[in-house]
Design a protein around this motif. Structure first.
Motif, PDB file in Angstrom:
ATOM      1  N   MET A   1       0.806  -1.206   0.000  1.00 48.30           N
ATOM      2  CA  MET A   1       0.000   0.000   0.000  1.00 48.30           C
ATOM      3  C   MET A   1       0.854   1.277   0.000  1.00 48.30           C
ATOM      4  N   PRO A   2       2.049   1.307   0.615  1.00 51.21           N
ATOM      5  CA  PRO A   2       2.855   2.531   0.539  1.00 51.21           C
ATOM      6  C   PRO A   2       3.187   2.955  -0.896  1.00 51.21           C
ATOM      7  N   ASN A   3       3.136   2.023  -1.845  1.00 54.08           N
ATOM      8  CA  ASN A   3       3.380   2.394  -3.244  1.00 54.08           C
ATOM      9  C   ASN A   3       2.315   3.358  -3.759  1.00 54.08           C
ATOM     10  N   ARG A   4       1.132   3.320  -3.185  1.00 52.44           N
ATOM     11  CA  ARG A   4       0.053   4.223  -3.591  1.00 52.44           C
ATOM     12  C   ARG A   4       0.328   5.672  -3.201  1.00 52.44           C
ATOM     13  N   THR A   5       1.277   5.883  -2.306  1.00 53.98           N
ATOM     14  CA  THR A   5       1.539   7.233  -1.806  1.00 53.98           C
ATOM     15  C   THR A   5       2.471   8.028  -2.712  1.00 53.98           C
ATOM     16  N   LYS A   6       2.947   7.434  -3.767  1.00 54.41           N
ATOM     17  CA  LYS A   6       3.884   8.118  -4.660  1.00 54.41           C
ATOM     18  C   LYS A   6       3.141   9.095  -5.567  1.00 54.41           C
ATOM     19  N   GLU A   7       2.578  10.092  -4.939  1.00 56.35           N
ATOM     20  CA  GLU A   7       1.771  11.128  -5.590  1.00 56.35           C
ATOM     21  C   GLU A   7       2.102  12.457  -4.927  1.00 56.35           C
ATOM     22  N   THR A   8       1.474  13.502  -5.391  1.00 56.55           N
ATOM     23  CA  THR A   8       1.499  14.793  -4.716  1.00 56.55           C
ATOM     24  C   THR A   8       0.168  14.937  -4.002  1.00 56.55           C
ATOM     25  N   TRP A   9       0.216  15.359  -2.738  1.00 50.63           N
ATOM     26  CA  TRP A   9      -0.964  15.386  -1.893  1.00 50.63           C
ATOM     27  C   TRP A   9      -1.272  16.797  -1.419  1.00 50.63           C
ATOM     28  N   LEU A  10      -2.559  17.131  -1.393  1.00 47.58           N
ATOM     29  CA  LEU A  10      -3.030  18.442  -0.955  1.00 47.58           C
ATOM     30  C   LEU A  10      -3.757  18.316   0.382  1.00 47.58           C
ATOM     31  N   TYR A  11      -3.527  19.275   1.267  1.00 46.21           N
ATOM     32  CA  TYR A  11      -4.096  19.265   2.606  1.00 46.21           C
ATOM     33  C   TYR A  11      -5.622  19.296   2.571  1.00 46.21           C
ATOM     34  N   GLU A  12      -6.211  18.466   3.424  1.00 51.29           N
ATOM     35  CA  GLU A  12      -7.666  18.427   3.534  1.00 51.29           C
ATOM     36  C   GLU A  12      -8.109  18.704   4.970  1.00 51.29           C
ATOM     37  N   SER A  13      -7.601  17.916   5.943  1.00 55.53           N
ATOM     38  CA  SER A  13      -8.001  18.129   7.339  1.00 55.53           C
ATOM     39  C   SER A  13      -7.000  17.490   8.289  1.00 55.53           C
ATOM     40  N   GLY A  14      -7.096  17.892   9.566  1.00 58.07           N
ATOM     41  CA  GLY A  14      -6.218  17.352  10.592  1.00 58.07           C
ATOM     42  C   GLY A  14      -4.993  18.229  10.802  1.00 58.07           C
ATOM     43  N   THR A  15      -3.935  17.648  11.331  1.00 51.83           N
ATOM     44  CA  THR A  15      -2.697  18.364  11.603  1.00 51.83           C
ATOM     45  C   THR A  15      -2.084  18.864  10.302  1.00 51.83           C
TER      46      THR A  15
END
Length: 82
Positions: A1-15
């Protein structure tokens, strides 16, 4: 599943950890632990929060889920659409 994280991510909620963030540029996943790198180009509050402890909770339906162990809250980022 960590392979799915190879993207650019935009803040939505939380810290807040910066916006945008990217795997191997801003953070690394080792087992279920997420290690954030300090980045002088990010706002001061993002770098302060990056010192917290995080668990990788999953990456589902275009969203990245991290658990902030220090603040005991879920952090959500969404995949950047091109």
């Amino acid at each position: 599943m960590p392979n799915r994280t190879k993207e650019t991510w935009l803040y939505e909620s939380g810290t807040y950890l910066g916006d945008p963030i990217a795997n191997n540029q801003d953070f690394e996943i080792t087992g279920s632990t997420v290690i954030f790198k300090q980045n002088p180009q990010k706002p001061a509050d993002a770098n302060l929060n990056r010192k917290n402890s995080f668990y990788f909770s999953g990456c589902y339906f275009g969203r990245l889920f991290l658990y902030d162990k220090t603040n005991e809250e879920l952090v959500v980022y969404s995949r950047k659409r091109i």
